[in-house]
Design a protein around this motif. Structure first.
Motif, PDB file in Angstrom:
ATOM      1  N   GLU A  58       0.830  -1.203   0.000  1.00 45.80           N
ATOM      2  CA  GLU A  58       0.000   0.000   0.000  1.00 45.80           C
ATOM      3  C   GLU A  58       0.867   1.257   0.000  1.00 45.80           C
ATOM      4  N   ARG A  59       2.007   1.238   0.732  1.00 48.84           N
ATOM      5  CA  ARG A  59       2.922   2.386   0.695  1.00 48.84           C
ATOM      6  C   ARG A  59       3.467   2.579  -0.718  1.00 48.84           C
ATOM      7  N   GLU A  60       3.804   1.455  -1.372  1.00 43.51           N
ATOM      8  CA  GLU A  60       4.304   1.544  -2.743  1.00 43.51           C
ATOM      9  C   GLU A  60       3.230   2.104  -3.676  1.00 43.51           C
ATOM     10  N   ARG A  61       1.974   1.672  -3.510  1.00 44.36           N
ATOM     11  CA  ARG A  61       0.903   2.182  -4.353  1.00 44.36           C
ATOM     12  C   ARG A  61       0.640   3.660  -4.077  1.00 44.36           C
ATOM     13  N   ALA A  62       0.726   4.087  -2.802  1.00 49.17           N
ATOM     14  CA  ALA A  62       0.525   5.498  -2.463  1.00 49.17           C
ATOM     15  C   ALA A  62       1.585   6.376  -3.121  1.00 49.17           C
ATOM     16  N   ALA A  63       2.835   5.882  -3.145  1.00 49.00           N
ATOM     17  CA  ALA A  63       3.898   6.652  -3.802  1.00 49.00           C
ATOM     18  C   ALA A  63       3.640   6.770  -5.295  1.00 49.00           C
ATOM     19  N   ILE A  64       3.147   5.695  -5.922  1.00 51.63           N
ATOM     20  CA  ILE A  64       2.844   5.735  -7.354  1.00 51.63           C
ATOM     21  C   ILE A  64       1.679   6.687  -7.626  1.00 51.63           C
ATOM     22  N   ASP A  65       0.639   6.655  -6.756  1.00 57.21           N
ATOM     23  CA  ASP A  65      -0.500   7.560  -6.924  1.00 57.21           C
ATOM     24  C   ASP A  65      -0.062   9.015  -6.789  1.00 57.21           C
ATOM     25  N   ALA A  66       0.878   9.285  -5.887  1.00 55.46           N
ATOM     26  CA  ALA A  66       1.366  10.658  -5.725  1.00 55.46           C
ATOM     27  C   ALA A  66       2.085  11.129  -6.982  1.00 55.46           C
ATOM     28  N   GLN A  67       2.857  10.249  -7.585  1.00 53.76           N
ATOM     29  CA  GLN A  67       3.529  10.612  -8.834  1.00 53.76           C
ATOM     30  C   GLN A  67       2.518  10.870  -9.946  1.00 53.76           C
ATOM     31  N   ILE A  68       1.449  10.058 -10.017  1.00 56.32           N
ATOM     32  CA  ILE A  68       0.422  10.246 -11.055  1.00 56.32           C
ATOM     33  C   ILE A  68      -0.281  11.595 -10.862  1.00 56.32           C
ATOM     34  N   ARG A  69      -0.592  11.968  -9.600  1.00 56.00           N
ATOM     35  CA  ARG A  69      -1.222  13.270  -9.348  1.00 56.00           C
ATOM     36  C   ARG A  69      -0.308  14.416  -9.735  1.00 56.00           C
ATOM     37  N   ALA A  70       0.977  14.263  -9.433  1.00 55.23           N
ATOM     38  CA  ALA A  70       1.931  15.323  -9.790  1.00 55.23           C
ATOM     39  C   ALA A  70       2.012  15.504 -11.300  1.00 55.23           C
ATOM     40  N   ILE A  71       1.973  14.399 -12.034  1.00 59.14           N
ATOM     41  CA  ILE A  71       2.003  14.503 -13.499  1.00 59.14           C
ATOM     42  C   ILE A  71       0.744  15.179 -14.006  1.00 59.14           C
ATOM     43  N   GLY A  72      -0.421  14.826 -13.421  1.00 56.55           N
ATOM     44  CA  GLY A  72      -1.672  15.456 -13.831  1.00 56.55           C
ATOM     45  C   GLY A  72      -1.685  16.948 -13.557  1.00 56.55           C
ATOM     46  N   GLU A  73      -1.023  17.397 -12.487  1.00 57.24           N
ATOM     47  CA  GLU A  73      -0.971  18.813 -12.148  1.00 57.24           C
ATOM     48  C   GLU A  73       0.186  19.537 -12.826  1.00 57.24           C
ATOM     49  N   GLY A  74       0.972  18.808 -13.617  1.00 59.50           N
ATOM     50  CA  GLY A  74       2.094  19.439 -14.310  1.00 59.50           C
ATOM     51  C   GLY A  74       3.313  19.655 -13.441  1.00 59.50           C
ATOM     52  N   ARG A  75       3.388  19.034 -12.273  1.00 57.39           N
ATOM     53  CA  ARG A  75       4.513  19.213 -11.353  1.00 57.39           C
ATOM     54  C   ARG A  75       5.514  18.065 -11.501  1.00 57.39           C
ATOM     55  N   PHE A  76       6.163  18.004 -12.653  1.00 54.12           N
ATOM     56  CA  PHE A  76       7.197  16.980 -12.841  1.00 54.12           C
ATOM     57  C   PHE A  76       8.227  17.524 -13.824  1.00 54.12           C
ATOM     58  N   GLU A  77       9.426  17.020 -13.685  1.00 54.56           N
ATOM     59  CA  GLU A  77      10.517  17.414 -14.577  1.00 54.56           C
ATOM     60  C   GLU A  77      11.237  16.162 -15.048  1.00 54.56           C
ATOM     61  N   PRO A  78      11.584  16.108 -16.347  1.00 53.38           N
ATOM     62  CA  PRO A  78      12.376  14.962 -16.824  1.00 53.38           C
ATOM     63  C   PRO A  78      13.724  14.906 -16.120  1.00 53.38           C
ATOM     64  N   LEU A  79      14.334  13.732 -16.188  1.00 55.11           N
ATOM     65  CA  LEU A  79      15.631  13.529 -15.555  1.00 55.11           C
ATOM     66  C   LEU A  79      16.667  14.439 -16.189  1.00 55.11           C
ATOM     67  N   ASP A  80      17.526  15.044 -15.369  1.00 59.88           N
ATOM     68  CA  ASP A  80      18.541  15.950 -15.912  1.00 59.88           C
ATOM     69  C   ASP A  80      19.592  15.168 -16.687  1.00 59.88           C
ATOM     70  N   ALA A  81      20.405  15.891 -17.470  1.00 58.54           N
ATOM     71  CA  ALA A  81      21.361  15.272 -18.396  1.00 58.54           C
ATOM     72  C   ALA A  81      22.412  14.440 -17.664  1.00 58.54           C
ATOM     73  N   ALA A  82      22.921  14.951 -16.527  1.00 56.36           N
ATOM     74  CA  ALA A  82      23.983  14.227 -15.816  1.00 56.36           C
ATOM     75  C   ALA A  82      23.489  12.890 -15.275  1.00 56.36           C
ATOM     76  N   ARG A  83      22.313  12.908 -14.651  1.00 60.73           N
ATOM     77  CA  ARG A  83      21.781  11.658 -14.103  1.00 60.73           C
ATOM     78  C   ARG A  83      21.343  10.711 -15.216  1.00 60.73           C
ATOM     79  N   THR A  84      20.842  11.255 -16.325  1.00 56.44           N
ATOM     80  CA  THR A  84      20.487  10.404 -17.473  1.00 56.44           C
ATOM     81  C   THR A  84      21.717   9.682 -18.004  1.00 56.44           C
ATOM     82  N   LYS A  85      22.816  10.414 -18.166  1.00 62.61           N
ATOM     83  CA  LYS A  85      24.044   9.798 -18.681  1.00 62.61           C
ATOM     84  C   LYS A  85      24.560   8.719 -17.741  1.00 62.61           C
ATOM     85  N   GLU A  86      24.463   8.976 -16.430  1.00 61.98           N
ATOM     86  CA  GLU A  86      24.947   7.996 -15.455  1.00 61.98           C
ATOM     87  C   GLU A  86      24.104   6.727 -15.482  1.00 61.98           C
ATOM     88  N   ARG A  87      22.766   6.872 -15.612  1.00 65.20           N
ATOM     89  CA  ARG A  87      21.901   5.690 -15.637  1.00 65.20           C
ATOM     90  C   ARG A  87      22.058   4.912 -16.949  1.00 65.20           C
TER      91      ARG A  87
END
Length: 484
Positions: free
Chosen positions: A152-181
């Protein structure tokens, strides 16, 4: 474990391990450079002759800088004897292929890590460890309440991310962290093809071990034989076989494969700056396809090993080898008892001629079959006679198209007509040479007449066996006499 036992164990490892032997070889940098370029990239298996030619070409470029007196063939043979190359028969042709052994792959990996050391504690690696520990803790928890709470904690974290995306409060991964991953993903993916080769090599070893166990099996080990006769694939039931089977299920699952390919395609379409080079993009694009090819190949190897074991046990070869092994062991036991009374250098009075021919491959041997040289029939002598003109003429007619006859027929039919097609000619003239006459008429029409681009006609003629045959072709027309 004491220091002495550990030192002795490591000393034996240094003396016997082919990977360490490659690392301390005289021309180790040259060998690693050649093997990694020719067999360690996208191409991991080559025909033996092609590999030798490529080695010779690289040696010509290396000799101005290094002392390399031998040929590519000699070096390839030495590398195979050292355990750095594996030679296998090619399935599609009567030839052999070469590929890197697991020891060579380990040595090459050491050079790569020394040349380009990777960070030991990256963010993506720590996240991977954290996610795996968290998932393991959830899946192994016997308490249903705690497991439900964690999910349930894992699902709550996923729901919070979905709400943030719906409200436009998200940013793609920055270039440095993208390159590292991306670098961490590529590091993990690059090891997988080498893992497949190690699995293939281990299956070869298991096949030989099972063959040896069959010869050594006694009444207390009859389960090995009974399982084979029941059709149980013993290699697939080993730890390596079960692990590979579970992995191949993931690779060959259509739904997961489609999702994986879609994720890679969407990743490659994005502008990630310098996070990936062109070669790394190509590697990711073909990654799943290569995994499927390797998986299919190893499944074929497993099936062939299993069939080979069953054929071996069910054939007379198994019984003969068992009898030969018992005879050898009895002879060794007798020799051991005799050694107490007879010195090893005592003359036995038995001469045993030994061959001096160096055998590099069993395929180089050809069994002598005396029946091939036996003459079962008496030689019959034929006296030469006079050649008959009519027989020679008939022989020539059977082997060549009689254009002289065809020209006469066409010219005779054109005397009372302005034009004549091949179909009209065949309607009242039998093709005396069968299809050869038809081909000859079409050839003459193309040379001295015309061929329609759209109009067709049906040719009907009797074959030399008396059966009527037909064919639909473009209309071939004669409009004038053929010069003779």
């Amino acid at each position: 474990m004491t220091t002495v036992s550990a030192a002795l164990r490591l000393q034996r490892l240094v003396a016997d391990d082919p990977a360490l032997a490659l690392l301390r070889a005289e021309h180790a940098p040259i060998i690693v450079a050649l093997l990694s370029r020719l067999l360690g990239g996208e191409v991991r298996r080559r025909p033996a002759e092609e590999f030798v030619d490529l080695v010779d070409a690289d040696l010509d470029a290396l000799r101005p800088h290094f002392e390399l007196p031998q040929t590519g063939k000699a070096y390839a043979a030495a590398w195979r004897a050292a355990g750095w190359l594996v030679r296998r028969p090619a399935a599609e042709a009567r030839a052999e292929t070469v590929e890197l052994s697991p020891a060579a792959l380990r040595a090459i990996r050491v050079f790569e890590q020394l040349e380009q050391p990777r960070a030991t504690a990256t963010e993506s690696r720590l996240m991977t460890i954290r996610d795996q520990v968290q998932r393991l803790a959830i899946e192994t928890d016997p308490d249903g309440a705690r497991r439900r709470e964690a999910l349930e904690r894992e699902r709550a974290a996923i729901d919070a991310q979905i709400r943030a995306i719906g409200e436009g409060r998200f940013e793609p991964l920055d270039a440095a962290r993208t390159k590292e991953r991306v670098a961490e993903i590529l590091r993990l993916a690059e090891d997988v093809p080498s893992d497949f080769q190690r699995v293939r090599f281990r299956f070869d070893e298991l096949n030989h071990e099972l063959m040896a166990s069959l010869l050594d099996a006694d009444e207390s080990q009859r389960t090995v034989l009974e399982d084979i006769f029941r059709g149980v694939d013993l290699i697939e039931q080993t730890d390596e076989g079960l692990t590979f089977a579970a992995f191949s299920v993931l690779v060959l699952d259509a739904e997961r494969s489609e999702a994986f390919e879609a994720d890679i395609a969407s990743l490659l379409e994005r502008d990630l700056g310098d996070a990936m080079s062109m070669s790394e993009r190509r590697f990711l694009r073909t990654f799943l396809r290569e995994l499927k090819l390797h998986s299919h190949e190893i499944h074929g190897v497993l099936a062939e090993f299993a069939r080979g074991l069953r054929r071996y046990v069910q054939s007379q070869d198994f019984q003969r080898d068992r009898a030969l092994q018992r005879s050898i062991r009895a002879a060794l036991a007798t020799a051991l008892r005799a050694a107490e009374h007879v010195k090893p250098f005592h003359a036995s009075g038995v001469e045993l001629p030994l061959t001096s021919v160096e055998l590099s491959s069993i395929g180089a041997l050809t069994a002598h079959d005396p029946s091939e040289f036996a003459i079962d029939e008496h030689v019959v002598a034929h006296e030469p006679g006079l050649a008959d003109y009519e027989q020679l003429k008939a022989l020539a007619r059977d082997t060549e198209i009689d254009f002289e006859e065809l020209t006469g027929v066409v010219n005779a039919r054109l005397r009372g007509a302005e034009a004549l097609t091949v179909a009209q000619l065949l309607a009242d003239w039998p093709a005396t040479q069968g299809v050869a006459s038809v081909v000859g008429l079409m050839t003459l029409a193309m040379q001295h007449g015309s061929v329609s681009g759209d109009e067709t006609e049906t040719l009907v003629w009797p074959g030399v066996d008396g059966t009527t045959r037909s064919a639909v072709v473009r209309s071939h027309r004669f409009v004038e006499r053929i010069p003779t």
